[in-house]
Each structure stands twice: as C-alpha cells, then as structure tokens.
Motif scaffolding. Sequence first.
Motif, PDB file in Angstrom:
ATOM      1  N   TRP A 216      -3.463  -0.675  -7.798  1.00 37.90           N
ATOM      2  CA  TRP A 216      -4.060   0.432  -8.545  1.00 37.90           C
ATOM      3  C   TRP A 216      -3.037   1.187  -9.379  1.00 37.90           C
TER       4      TRP A 216
ATOM      5  N   HIS B  15      -4.571   8.773   3.521  1.00 39.71           N
ATOM      6  CA  HIS B  15      -5.337   7.792   2.756  1.00 39.71           C
ATOM      7  C   HIS B  15      -4.374   6.722   2.271  1.00 39.71           C
TER       8      HIS B  15
ATOM      9  N   VAL C 148     -11.076   6.387  -7.043  1.00 39.43           N
ATOM     10  CA  VAL C 148     -10.004   6.333  -6.044  1.00 39.43           C
ATOM     11  C   VAL C 148     -10.514   6.866  -4.717  1.00 39.43           C
TER      12      VAL C 148
ATOM     13  N   ILE D 210      -3.753   3.606  -0.546  1.00 39.18           N
ATOM     14  CA  ILE D 210      -4.181   3.006  -1.807  1.00 39.18           C
ATOM     15  C   ILE D 210      -3.312   1.781  -2.082  1.00 39.18           C
TER      16      ILE D 210
ATOM     17  N   TRP E  37     -10.513   4.378  -1.511  1.00 36.90           N
ATOM     18  CA  TRP E  37      -9.320   4.359  -0.682  1.00 36.90           C
ATOM     19  C   TRP E  37      -9.685   4.166   0.789  1.00 36.90           C
TER      20      TRP E  37
ATOM     21  N   ARG F 134       0.819  -1.206   0.000  1.00 30.92           N
ATOM     22  CA  ARG F 134       0.000   0.000   0.000  1.00 30.92           C
ATOM     23  C   ARG F 134       0.854   1.258   0.000  1.00 30.92           C
TER      24      ARG F 134
END
Length: 77
Positions: A52, A46, A69, A48, A73, A32
């Motif tokens: 992605w 945040h 997104v 992600i 997220w 991540r």
Amino acid sequence: MVAATDIREHMEVRAADGRHVGTVDHLDGESRIKLTKSDSTDGKHHLIPLEWVDHVDAHVHLNKNADDVQRQWTSLN
C-alpha cells in the motif's frame, strides 16, 4: 515497491487523500507496517501491507484513501 529500510519508527502515515491514518510503531516482519495504538481512535494496533506504500519522504504515503485503509487494515488487540 518501496524499501522497508526507508520506513522508520514514529513516521506519520498519510493516505492518498492526504489524511492522517496513523504513526509507524515498527515493521512487522518484512511485509507489514504496525501502527501505534496510542494514535488510533479505537486504541488498537493496525497492520498495513507494504504494497500500500506509494512513496516515503518525511512521511509514509499510501496509495489508498483513508476510508479504504481503515476498512481493509488488520486490527490487533
């Protein structure tokens, strides 16, 4: 999949539609990206997933548009 080593702190993160969605704070584990809270409209970090990420050059380019997104997220306080 993109190599996590290609992603650096302070890189801009852009969605597939070209919109700015954040700035890399650091990698959170091996899967991540944690975005800076100072660059966030809600003042939160945040996360992600690396899945992605479409590609990395001077920026981190995602394979989702900005609206997706932001809906998907993970937010941290």
